[in-house]
Scaffold this motif. Structure first.
Motif, mmCIF file in Angstrom:
data_model
loop_
_atom_site.group_PDB
_atom_site.id
_atom_site.type_symbol
_atom_site.label_atom_id
_atom_site.label_comp_id
_atom_site.label_asym_id
_atom_site.label_seq_id
_atom_site.Cartn_x
_atom_site.Cartn_y
_atom_site.Cartn_z
ATOM 1 N N GLY A 82 13.888 5.661 5.879
ATOM 2 C CA GLY A 82 14.664 4.536 5.648
ATOM 3 C C GLY A 82 14.967 3.950 4.357
ATOM 4 O O GLY A 82 16.150 3.618 4.286
ATOM 5 N N ILE A 83 14.273 4.367 3.456
ATOM 6 C CA ILE A 83 14.842 4.048 1.972
ATOM 7 C C ILE A 83 16.041 4.989 1.575
ATOM 8 O O ILE A 83 16.698 4.414 0.810
ATOM 9 N N VAL A 84 15.863 6.232 2.200
ATOM 10 C CA VAL A 84 16.993 7.302 1.722
ATOM 11 C C VAL A 84 18.312 6.633 2.307
ATOM 12 O O VAL A 84 19.397 6.506 1.903
ATOM 13 N N VAL A 151 -4.974 1.214 1.982
ATOM 14 C CA VAL A 151 -4.939 -0.298 2.515
ATOM 15 C C VAL A 151 -4.507 0.270 3.961
ATOM 16 O O VAL A 151 -4.824 -0.762 4.852
ATOM 17 N N ASP A 152 -3.613 1.161 4.342
ATOM 18 C CA ASP A 152 -2.979 1.295 5.678
ATOM 19 C C ASP A 152 -3.782 2.321 6.730
ATOM 20 O O ASP A 152 -3.694 2.420 7.680
ATOM 21 N N ILE A 215 4.263 -0.595 -1.765
ATOM 22 C CA ILE A 215 4.206 -1.257 -0.456
ATOM 23 C C ILE A 215 2.639 -1.817 -0.292
ATOM 24 O O ILE A 215 2.439 -3.082 0.291
ATOM 25 N N HIS A 216 1.765 -0.984 -0.623
ATOM 26 C CA HIS A 216 0.326 -1.442 -0.297
ATOM 27 C C HIS A 216 0.004 -2.483 -1.122
ATOM 28 O O HIS A 216 -0.912 -3.512 -0.551
ATOM 29 N N GLU A 248 11.155 -4.167 8.380
ATOM 30 C CA GLU A 248 11.659 -3.601 9.509
ATOM 31 C C GLU A 248 11.101 -2.648 10.034
ATOM 32 O O GLU A 248 11.165 -2.362 11.391
ATOM 33 N N LEU A 249 10.719 -1.622 9.272
ATOM 34 C CA LEU A 249 9.874 -0.457 9.998
ATOM 35 C C LEU A 249 8.525 -0.656 10.462
ATOM 36 O O LEU A 249 7.596 0.307 10.669
ATOM 37 N N GLY A 250 7.817 -1.782 10.012
ATOM 38 C CA GLY A 250 6.336 -1.989 10.541
ATOM 39 C C GLY A 250 5.325 -1.600 9.415
ATOM 40 O O GLY A 250 4.184 -1.285 9.656
#
Length: 279
Positions: A82-84, A151-152, A215-216, A248-250
């Protein structure tokens, strides 16, 4: 920075990562430094794939420049791709074959079998790569953190690493921040406890700076802000893009109406404001 590794067996080359490096002080007028891919260009017909470990700039930032010269398929996790994808769209590179892979997926390129496995790092959806060659296994962990309570909840796949070790590894390549220092690094979850303590005491606007790819940590800021009735404004192009893609990607959970545009921030009392910006 500038992470990029080519592994060749007979007429097959697979590349792991394609990152950039930010310039040192003496590199005046230079915006970024990218790997020298002369060898890959000269052997373009042998390059079967670019395999990505995670979405940090020093591992994927050079892709738009590399893919102008050679155009093999690329493989990576959902968030990494997604980032790429965002980077390639900015550069009008639309003919790239992008493949999303999951931990424990295996892909064969001629006599090489590539196996992905989960690792923890400061950005979600990171993977190590084991390349099974006729001569033995090349184990590339990517950037790895031994965090038992991420975290995830996605813990490094120690079982797979142990399995690879028991079967024998020809070469192990690894990178872990501060691995050369005694002791250990605390879990990312402890940062959330500190946020909770500080946010509860703060009566004015709160400003948090962090790497845009962490992101965490952004998730923990948002979660704590929501607990204390704060609105969150995201500042900086990379930060805005990463939060948007992750949402967007959850990979990040944003409570309803918690995000506001930075232009709206003065419409709220200081006790309601919180900003997240790039370091």
């Amino acid at each position: 920075g500038k992470n990029m590794l080519a592994i060749k067996y007979q007429d097959t080359i697979v590349v792991i990562d394609a990152g950039l490096m930010f310039p040192e002080d003496e590199l005046l007028g230079i915006d970024m430094v990218i790997p020298d891919i002369t060898y890959l260009v000269e052997n373009r017909d042998k390059v079967k794939a670019i395999l990505l470990t995670h979405g940090h700039e020093d591992h994927v930032g050079a892709l738009p420049y590399v893919l102008r010269e050679i155009n093999p398929p690329i493989y990576g996790s959902k968030l990494t791709m997604g980032i790429v994808s965002g980077k390639l769209k900015e550069q009008n590179l639309n003919n790239v074959q992008m493949n999303v892979v999951k931990p424990r997926d295996k892909i064969r390129f001629d006599s090489l079998e590539v196996e992905f496995f989960r690792v923890s790092h400061s950005i979600p959806d990171c993977m190590g790569i084991a390349i099974h060659t006729p001569l033995g296994v090349v184990l590339h962990t990517g950037d790895i953190k031994i965090d038992q309570t991420p975290v995830d909840g996605q813990v490094t796949d120690f079982r797979k690493m142990a399995e690879l070790g028991e079967n024998g590894v020809l070469l192990m390549l690894s990178d872990s921040t501060n691995a050369d220092r005694p002791g250990f690094t605390n879990s990312e979850k402890l940062v959330g406890n500190t946020f909770d303590e500080l946010f509860g005491k703060c009566g004015g606007r709160i400003i948090v700076t962090t790497f845009a790819s962490n992101i965490h940590r952004i998730q923990q800021v948002v979660t704590t802000a929501y607990k204390y009735g704060r609105k969150v404004a995201v500042v900086g192009r990379s930060m805005v893009n990463n939060v948007k893609i992750s949402n967007e990607l959850g990979y990040i959970n944003l409570p309803d109406n918690i995000l506001i545009d930075i232009e709206e921030i003065n419409n709220y009392a200081k006790t309601e404001k919180l900003e997240i910006s790039n370091i």
